[in-house]
Write a protein that holds these residues in place. Structure first.
Motif, PDB file in Angstrom:
ATOM      1  N   GLN A  27       0.833  -1.203   0.000  1.00 40.98           N
ATOM      2  CA  GLN A  27       0.000   0.000   0.000  1.00 40.98           C
ATOM      3  C   GLN A  27       0.871   1.257   0.000  1.00 40.98           C
ATOM      4  N   GLU A  28       1.963   1.232   0.751  1.00 41.66           N
ATOM      5  CA  GLU A  28       2.892   2.365   0.775  1.00 41.66           C
ATOM      6  C   GLU A  28       3.478   2.609  -0.615  1.00 41.66           C
ATOM      7  N   ALA A  29       3.846   1.546  -1.304  1.00 40.14           N
ATOM      8  CA  ALA A  29       4.402   1.676  -2.653  1.00 40.14           C
ATOM      9  C   ALA A  29       3.353   2.246  -3.613  1.00 40.14           C
ATOM     10  N   LEU A  30       2.110   1.771  -3.501  1.00 43.66           N
ATOM     11  CA  LEU A  30       1.027   2.296  -4.348  1.00 43.66           C
ATOM     12  C   LEU A  30       0.756   3.761  -4.036  1.00 43.66           C
ATOM     13  N   ARG A  65      -6.079   6.822  -2.607  1.00 46.59           N
ATOM     14  CA  ARG A  65      -6.450   5.556  -3.235  1.00 46.59           C
ATOM     15  C   ARG A  65      -7.795   5.693  -3.937  1.00 46.59           C
ATOM     16  N   THR A  66      -8.727   6.381  -3.328  1.00 48.11           N
ATOM     17  CA  THR A  66     -10.034   6.583  -3.931  1.00 48.11           C
ATOM     18  C   THR A  66      -9.939   7.431  -5.187  1.00 48.11           C
ATOM     19  N   GLN A  67      -9.142   8.488  -5.151  1.00 47.60           N
ATOM     20  CA  GLN A  67      -9.040   9.392  -6.279  1.00 47.60           C
ATOM     21  C   GLN A  67      -8.286   8.785  -7.447  1.00 47.60           C
ATOM     22  N   LEU A  72      -4.329   3.817 -11.289  1.00 48.57           N
ATOM     23  CA  LEU A  72      -3.291   2.875 -10.902  1.00 48.57           C
ATOM     24  C   LEU A  72      -3.465   1.500 -11.528  1.00 48.57           C
ATOM     25  N   ALA A  73      -4.436   1.348 -12.409  1.00 53.25           N
ATOM     26  CA  ALA A  73      -4.563   0.080 -13.120  1.00 53.25           C
ATOM     27  C   ALA A  73      -3.285  -0.136 -13.913  1.00 53.25           C
ATOM     28  N   GLY A  74      -2.731  -1.313 -13.841  1.00 54.01           N
ATOM     29  CA  GLY A  74      -1.508  -1.602 -14.572  1.00 54.01           C
ATOM     30  C   GLY A  74      -0.250  -1.521 -13.724  1.00 54.01           C
TER      31      GLY A  74
END
Length: 150
Positions: A27-30, A65-67, A72-74
């Motif tokens: 999650q931190e990386a995302l 994450r919501t926005q 972030l697909a891919g």
């Protein structure tokens, strides 16, 4: 950093719970990638602070994450490393793939808005106004990209 990629690196303490540490580090990386995407996609960012058991940072990450969930697909997890205390996750998102998806999304937004604007032509003012307002929804999907409908 890697040319042609948005890169995110996450780290978390294992504290006897490796699966949770992996999830937190991922999650931190995302979130790291999301911050880069946000900076490039939107000219403004929102910070919603709420104090809770997880602290103020957790609420901010949730908002990002919501926005950017669709943006972030891919994302691919390119590597992980674990030692006795920490778990690291290296994630990346191809800028080229990101831009391709963004262009597709923008094209769909244009088509949706144009269809509603076209449908509004020749309608009575109240009905036309309702269609114009509905057309704003697809235009928001392309936020950050110039959309023009004539």
């Amino acid at each position: 950093m890697a040319p042609g990629y948005f890169v995110g690196i996450g780290i978390a303490r294992t504290e006897d719970d490796l699966p949770t540490a992996r999830k937190t580090a991922t999650q931190e990386a995302l979130n790291d990638i999301a911050l880069q995407v946000e900076a490039r996609v939107f000219s403004q960012s929102r910070l919603q602070v709420a104090e809770g058991g997880e602290g103020m940072n957790q609420e901010y990450r949730s908002e990002i994450r919501t926005q950017t969930a669709e943006e972030l697909a891919g994302v691919e997890i390119a590597g992980t490393y674990e030692d006795g205390e920490h778990c690291w996750v290296y994630a990346r998102l191809s800028v080229e793939e990101f831009q391709r998806r963004r262009q597709e999304k923008t094209a769909q937004a244009r088509q949706g808005a144009l269809a509603l604007f076209t449908q509004a032509q020749g309608q009575e003012p109240a009905a036309a106004l309702a269609l114009y307002l509905r057309a704003l929804g697809p235009l928001q999907q392309g936020a950050g990209d110039p959309l023009r409908v004539e």
